[in-house]
Write a protein that holds these residues in place. Sequence first.
Motif, short mmCIF file in Angstrom:
data_model
loop_
_atom_site.label_atom_id
_atom_site.label_comp_id
_atom_site.label_asym_id
_atom_site.label_seq_id
_atom_site.Cartn_x
_atom_site.Cartn_y
_atom_site.Cartn_z
N GLN A 237 0.83 -1.21 0.00
CA GLN A 237 0.00 0.00 0.00
C GLN A 237 0.86 1.26 0.00
OE1 GLN A 237 -2.77 0.35 3.27
NE2 GLN A 237 -3.90 2.01 2.30
N GLU A 238 1.78 1.36 0.96
CA GLU A 238 2.64 2.54 1.01
C GLU A 238 3.71 2.46 -0.08
OE1 GLU A 238 5.46 5.13 4.06
OE2 GLU A 238 4.86 3.10 4.61
N GLY A 239 4.22 1.25 -0.34
CA GLY A 239 5.28 1.10 -1.31
C GLY A 239 4.90 1.55 -2.71
N TRP A 240 3.72 1.11 -3.18
CA TRP A 240 3.30 1.52 -4.53
C TRP A 240 2.96 3.01 -4.58
CZ3 TRP A 240 4.89 -1.32 -8.16
CH2 TRP A 240 4.88 -2.71 -8.09
N ARG A 241 2.44 3.54 -3.47
CA ARG A 241 2.14 4.98 -3.47
C ARG A 241 3.43 5.79 -3.61
NH1 ARG A 241 2.58 8.54 0.32
NH2 ARG A 241 2.72 7.02 2.01
N LEU A 242 4.46 5.41 -2.87
CA LEU A 242 5.74 6.11 -3.00
C LEU A 242 6.36 5.89 -4.37
CD1 LEU A 242 7.32 5.42 0.51
CD2 LEU A 242 6.68 7.66 -0.42
N TYR A 243 6.21 4.69 -4.89
CA TYR A 243 6.79 4.37 -6.19
C TYR A 243 6.17 5.22 -7.29
CZ TYR A 243 8.78 1.35 -9.83
OH TYR A 243 9.49 0.86 -10.90
N GLU A 244 4.90 5.57 -7.13
CA GLU A 244 4.22 6.39 -8.12
C GLU A 244 4.83 7.78 -8.23
OE1 GLU A 244 1.19 6.72 -11.10
OE2 GLU A 244 2.30 5.11 -10.11
N GLU A 245 5.47 8.21 -7.17
CA GLU A 245 6.05 9.56 -7.18
C GLU A 245 7.32 9.64 -8.02
OE1 GLU A 245 6.03 11.87 -3.61
OE2 GLU A 245 4.56 10.55 -2.66
N ARG A 246 7.73 8.51 -8.64
CA ARG A 246 8.86 8.56 -9.57
C ARG A 246 8.57 9.53 -10.71
NH1 ARG A 246 5.52 4.53 -10.50
NH2 ARG A 246 5.18 3.63 -12.58
N HIS A 247 7.30 9.75 -11.01
CA HIS A 247 6.93 10.66 -12.10
C HIS A 247 7.30 12.11 -11.78
CE1 HIS A 247 4.61 7.62 -14.32
NE2 HIS A 247 4.25 7.17 -13.14
N ALA A 248 7.45 12.41 -10.49
CA ALA A 248 7.76 13.78 -10.10
C ALA A 248 9.25 14.09 -10.16
CB ALA A 248 7.25 14.04 -8.67
N ASN A 249 10.07 13.06 -10.31
CA ASN A 249 11.52 13.27 -10.35
C ASN A 249 11.90 13.78 -11.74
OD1 ASN A 249 14.29 13.17 -10.31
ND2 ASN A 249 14.44 11.02 -9.70
N PRO A 250 12.41 15.01 -11.83
CA PRO A 250 12.74 15.57 -13.15
C PRO A 250 13.75 14.74 -13.93
CG PRO A 250 12.75 17.28 -11.46
CD PRO A 250 12.65 15.96 -10.75
N ARG A 251 14.54 13.92 -13.23
CA ARG A 251 15.55 13.11 -13.91
C ARG A 251 15.03 11.75 -14.36
NH1 ARG A 251 21.12 13.89 -10.33
NH2 ARG A 251 21.25 16.16 -10.52
#
Length: 540
Positions: A237-251
């Motif tokens: 639950q928390e892992g996939w939510r945090l993983y989704e934030e990879r889209h916010a990394n400009p690199r």
Amino acid sequence: MHPSSDSGASNTAHNGPVTPPDQSARFTDALEKVRPLLEMQPPLADSMLAEALQIAAVSSLGLGLLDDAESYWRRAIAANPGFVDAYMNLGTLLNGLNRLRDKEVLFRQLLAVRPDLADVHNQLGSMLQDQGRLAEAEASYRQASLVEPDRAEFHYNLGVVLRPLGRWHDAAQAYQRAVELSPGMVMGYSNLGNVLKELGHLREAEAAYRQALALRADYHVAKFGLAILLISMGRFQEGWRLYEERHANPRSMQHKTQKVINRPPWRGEALAGKKLLVWQEGGLGDAIQFGRYFSWLKAQGAAEIAFACAPALHRLFAAVEGVDVVLAHEAGWAGSANYDYWTSLLSAPLYSGTTMETIPPPVRLKLDPSLIEAWRVRLAELPAGRRIGLVWKGNVLHQNDANRSLRSLATLAPLWRISGISFVSLQKGEGEDEGNAPPVGQPLLHLGSDAVDMADSAAIVAQLDLVICVDTSIAHLAASLGTPCWVMLPAEEIDWRWMHERTDSPWYPDTIRLFRQPLDGTWPTVVEQVRQACAEAFVA
């Protein structure tokens, strides 16, 4: 931290600095005034001569006379072997000229005279590290930390070089000391988390990542590290939510993909009547592993689902349930305006609410009967008995390929001792040459070079009794086809999908068996375990 290249003379490597006219006049005047001092008889005292030579060197550098500047600084050092400023200025000049070997010799000369210069030890360590001379860099960083033991960056740099040397426990100690000395060192906590994860200290790794994020909430490296750690622990639950934030990394590639597609990312909105563009994220194995979510996405009511993916996947996914259209990436870009949303298959576990208990079954791959028949003819060349497929190398561009791939086919030699088994090479790319010309005594039917895409590979794998491979896409292909697959995992940086310490996989509960290399182990140990398992499974 690991210092970057020196500044100053770095942009004088070719033609020297471009000096404004007023500055040029000042440098010329200074040089004319100091030259008589250099020619005095009797000569100036050594310390005074060194200072005069320093002025001449700086003035020559300002005028773009690089050879003269170097000569003056070397004369200053000869006059006063302990003249630190002359060494450092000359080092900056040599760095700008990309004469790194000369700079290294210069710094070692200085340290022979002044071994108490911690920053110089550190800079030497950085130079050696950049050249891949990690053991020598370690020695320099250690010396820096001995001279000034309370400098956090020296311990951090030591941790950076110890990790690729396989000195995991020492690296953890170095990072731990760094954050003790500098509690605000975000990178120190993040790297400590990475090392503790490799050591199997998962709770401590989690704490280190969380401390990094407490200091800097947008530190994407720690956020990604924590995400994959939690997923690998089954805390979806928390892992996939945090993983989704990879889209916010400009690199990140995901962030760049968003820029290219220029359509709204799907974040769980209702799909009834909507057109969805699914973009391949990661390698071929990722697409196959998460292809199981296409049917779920279609069940949400999407009017059309298009999958933009690598050509190697086109035929394989054309018949997958839930996929209406398979596109090349170029066609996906060109037609993106026709879709309401875009997404990645690796986002589906979050929005479907997947837990360890509700992982969907693998994607159902429908194979063309004519393709099956074509490869059946090729496999008929083998004698009667069990058929085992082999893949010993992955994509050389993979970030962990040096660890996950076997050095050569010869590593698998113990398997040839098992009677009644024929081996089939599925190897593509790196390693194909070995498959085509295996060593004497290693009988192998090499089919990998003739397989055009994953559909061909699937038609072969579907007719095998077992696949033995390293962590690469064939593992996902075999497991999705229902062919038993034994995966040999490296000691370092094991992919999160294989979790920790397990010999099975919740993603493929009936088909995958994992053979793990111990942290300080070697591949021959793993291969011997595989050989014994083969003998037990296939020899009466």
